[in-house]
Design a protein around this motif. Structure first.
Motif, mmCIF file in Angstrom:
data_model
loop_
_atom_site.group_PDB
_atom_site.id
_atom_site.type_symbol
_atom_site.label_atom_id
_atom_site.label_comp_id
_atom_site.label_asym_id
_atom_site.label_seq_id
_atom_site.Cartn_x
_atom_site.Cartn_y
_atom_site.Cartn_z
ATOM 1 N N PRO A 327 0.830 -1.208 0.000
ATOM 2 C CA PRO A 327 0.000 0.000 0.000
ATOM 3 C C PRO A 327 0.865 1.258 0.000
ATOM 4 N N THR A 328 0.427 2.260 -0.720
ATOM 5 C CA THR A 328 1.176 3.521 -0.802
ATOM 6 C C THR A 328 0.644 4.565 0.176
ATOM 7 N N ARG A 329 -0.582 4.383 0.647
ATOM 8 C CA ARG A 329 -1.165 5.311 1.619
ATOM 9 C C ARG A 329 -1.797 4.517 2.746
ATOM 10 N N ILE A 330 -1.427 4.842 3.971
ATOM 11 C CA ILE A 330 -2.002 4.176 5.142
ATOM 12 C C ILE A 330 -2.334 5.224 6.199
ATOM 13 N N GLY A 331 -3.301 4.888 7.059
ATOM 14 C CA GLY A 331 -3.678 5.806 8.132
ATOM 15 C C GLY A 331 -2.728 5.693 9.318
ATOM 16 N N SER A 332 -2.947 6.550 10.294
ATOM 17 C CA SER A 332 -2.052 6.588 11.466
ATOM 18 C C SER A 332 -2.147 5.305 12.276
ATOM 19 N N LYS A 333 -3.358 4.735 12.390
ATOM 20 C CA LYS A 333 -3.490 3.496 13.152
ATOM 21 C C LYS A 333 -2.752 2.347 12.463
ATOM 22 N N GLU A 334 -2.913 2.260 11.140
ATOM 23 C CA GLU A 334 -2.229 1.201 10.405
ATOM 24 C C GLU A 334 -0.719 1.361 10.512
ATOM 25 N N ARG A 335 -0.240 2.626 10.436
ATOM 26 C CA ARG A 335 1.190 2.865 10.550
ATOM 27 C C ARG A 335 1.706 2.418 11.917
ATOM 28 N N ALA A 336 0.932 2.717 12.958
ATOM 29 C CA ALA A 336 1.367 2.335 14.300
ATOM 30 C C ALA A 336 1.449 0.812 14.415
ATOM 31 N N LEU A 337 0.483 0.112 13.843
ATOM 32 C CA LEU A 337 0.510 -1.347 13.894
ATOM 33 C C LEU A 337 1.700 -1.922 13.143
ATOM 34 N N ILE A 338 1.985 -1.342 11.992
ATOM 35 C CA ILE A 338 3.108 -1.841 11.206
ATOM 36 C C ILE A 338 4.425 -1.545 11.904
ATOM 37 N N GLU A 339 4.526 -0.371 12.509
ATOM 38 C CA GLU A 339 5.761 -0.047 13.235
ATOM 39 C C GLU A 339 5.956 -0.993 14.415
ATOM 40 N N ASP A 340 4.852 -1.325 15.079
ATOM 41 C CA ASP A 340 4.951 -2.277 16.190
ATOM 42 C C ASP A 340 5.353 -3.654 15.678
ATOM 43 N N PHE A 341 4.791 -4.034 14.526
ATOM 44 C CA PHE A 341 5.145 -5.323 13.926
ATOM 45 C C PHE A 341 6.626 -5.361 13.555
ATOM 46 N N ALA A 342 7.139 -4.238 13.032
ATOM 47 C CA ALA A 342 8.548 -4.204 12.635
ATOM 48 C C ALA A 342 9.457 -4.347 13.850
ATOM 49 N N LYS A 343 9.072 -3.702 14.978
ATOM 50 C CA LYS A 343 9.895 -3.826 16.178
ATOM 51 C C LYS A 343 9.896 -5.245 16.705
ATOM 52 N N ARG A 344 8.723 -5.906 16.641
ATOM 53 C CA ARG A 344 8.624 -7.251 17.175
ATOM 54 C C ARG A 344 9.392 -8.268 16.322
ATOM 55 N N THR A 345 9.356 -8.079 14.971
ATOM 56 C CA THR A 345 10.021 -9.058 14.110
ATOM 57 C C THR A 345 11.505 -8.782 13.956
ATOM 58 N N ARG A 346 11.915 -7.554 14.285
ATOM 59 C CA ARG A 346 13.322 -7.165 14.187
ATOM 60 C C ARG A 346 13.886 -7.545 12.818
ATOM 61 N N ALA A 347 13.204 -7.078 11.769
ATOM 62 C CA ALA A 347 13.657 -7.366 10.411
ATOM 63 C C ALA A 347 15.006 -6.718 10.156
ATOM 64 N N PRO A 348 15.891 -7.375 9.396
ATOM 65 C CA PRO A 348 17.216 -6.800 9.117
ATOM 66 C C PRO A 348 17.089 -5.551 8.265
ATOM 67 N N SER A 349 18.081 -4.710 8.323
ATOM 68 C CA SER A 349 18.087 -3.491 7.526
ATOM 69 C C SER A 349 18.264 -3.840 6.046
ATOM 70 N N PRO A 350 17.776 -2.963 5.151
ATOM 71 C CA PRO A 350 17.978 -3.210 3.719
ATOM 72 C C PRO A 350 19.462 -3.294 3.394
ATOM 73 N N LYS A 351 19.817 -4.220 2.487
ATOM 74 C CA LYS A 351 21.212 -4.378 2.076
ATOM 75 C C LYS A 351 21.258 -4.800 0.619
ATOM 76 N N LEU A 352 22.396 -4.546 -0.004
ATOM 77 C CA LEU A 352 22.597 -4.936 -1.389
ATOM 78 C C LEU A 352 22.886 -6.418 -1.493
ATOM 79 N N SER A 353 22.450 -7.017 -2.606
ATOM 80 C CA SER A 353 22.786 -8.407 -2.915
ATOM 81 C C SER A 353 22.945 -8.520 -4.421
#
Length: 369
Positions: A327-353
């Protein structure tokens, strides 16, 4: 012996076209089919022989120089190399001393372009198409003659289709076979040609051809239908009909051999959690399971929903490339949920391959091509 120019009624300076016109006029007047009198027959032979000599540049030159009136070469002279070749091989287009030519000849082949949809290629299709070709004349049924009449034996060659001539050459006096100028080598003439087909035995007409186009045909392929082309002159056998296939591009599916390719857009949440969905294939609805964690470029294969091969029975597959839509546009609640999800999953930073073109990109490029 009568002068050839006087026989044809032309001057000694007459052009070849003038000689031809004079011969045609006299031939129509004196031909035995039109003028059966004995005098006319003898004059017709003289006219034909005079034309044979004067229509040939070499023989005419020898004749004008005082050569043999029969046109068989100058007195004491020799025929050219053409005479020698004709001795062994006969005149061009002649029967070479054999049977007369047949009016019946094989018809020409015909080419028709047929446009199909991709669905027609998957299953095969029946089509009735209009073809503009030569067909048998219904009036004379291929005889070339007016009803109630028939060809008559040529009075000049007596049905042989050729006439013999004596030629003086390096080998001495030899006999050559030449096509009969009156019947054109057929051995018969048609005094009353069919008015419908002008003596051809066939006419042009539109007709319907029923076709069963098999599954699996490809763009540009030509299919041959023996005996479905044009009827030949005088009702001769038909030629062949060739179908050139053009396949329209489909809005959703494209082809890769016997497989069908398509793209399935999946939302980010369905890609993470997985889901079941129903898609529309070319032959009905298909249930499809999307497993959790599916990635863009993954390919989901549905067996037996592709194309039936041209020479085979086992259908190809339907291959669906997954495209995860972010999605290219999300509301504040959706953003908060995604940010919380990112903290919980601790996804690695973007890198070149290493750069590589994913399967989905290949499928997409094929579709656009």
């Amino acid at each position: 012996m009568a002068d050839h120019y006087e026989v044809l009624g032309v001057s000694r300076e007459a052009s070849l076209d003038e000689i031809k016109k004079a011969y045609r006029r006299l031939a129509r007047e004196l031909h035995p089919d039109v003028n059966p009198g004995e005098d006319a027959s003898e004059r017709f032979k003289l006219v034909t022989h005079a034309y044979d000599v004067l229509s040939n540049d070499e023989q005419r030159a020898r004749y004008d120089m005082g050569g043999d009136n029969a046109g068989f070469g100058g007195a004491g002279g020799f025929g050219g190399f053409n005479d020698i070749f004709e001795t062994f091989f006969g005149g061009a287009g002649g029967s070479r001393g054999g049977r007369p030519r047949s009016r019946r000849e094989r018809g020409q082949d015909a080419l028709v372009r047929v446009t199909l949809d991709l669905a027609d290629v998957v299953f095969g299709v029946h089509r009735d198409i209009e073809v503009d070709t030569a067909v048998l004349c219904e009036t004379c049924e291929g005889s070339c003659c007016q009803p109630g009449t028939s060809p008559v034996t040529c009075d000049i060659c007596h049905g042989a289709g050729h006439v013999q001539r004596q030629v003086r050459s390096l080998l001495g006096n030899v006999v050559t076979n030449q096509p009969c100028n009156v019947c054109s080598g057929y051995g018969t003439t048609i005094p009353y040609p069919c008015a419908t087909c002008q003596g051809q035995g066939r006419v042009r007409s539109r007709r319907t051809v029923s076709l069963d186009i098999p599954a699996g045909v490809e763009n540009g392929l030509r299919l041959q239908l023996p005996g479905s082309g044009e009827v030949g002159p005088a009702g001769g056998p038909n030629g062949d009909l060739y179908l050139e296939i053009t396949v329209n591009n489909d809005d959703v599916f494209s082809r890769d051999g016997d497989d069908l390719l398509a793209t399935l857009e999946v939302s980010m949440s369905d890609a993470i959690l997985g889901t079941n969905t129903t898609i529309d294939s070319l032959d009905g609805s298909v249930d499809l399971e999307i497993r959790p964690g599916v990635q863009s470029g993954d390919v989901l294969t549905i067996k037996g929903r592709g194309i039936t091969p041209l020479r085979g029975s086992n259908r190809g597959d339907l291959r669906v490339g997954v495209h995860v839509v972010t999605p290219t546009r999300i509301g504040s609640k959706e953003r908060a949920l995604i940010e919380d999800f990112a903290k919980r999953t601790r996804a690695p930073s973007p890198k070149l391959s290493e750069f590589h073109q994913g399967v989905f990109s290949k499928l997409r490029d094929r579709f656009r091509g």
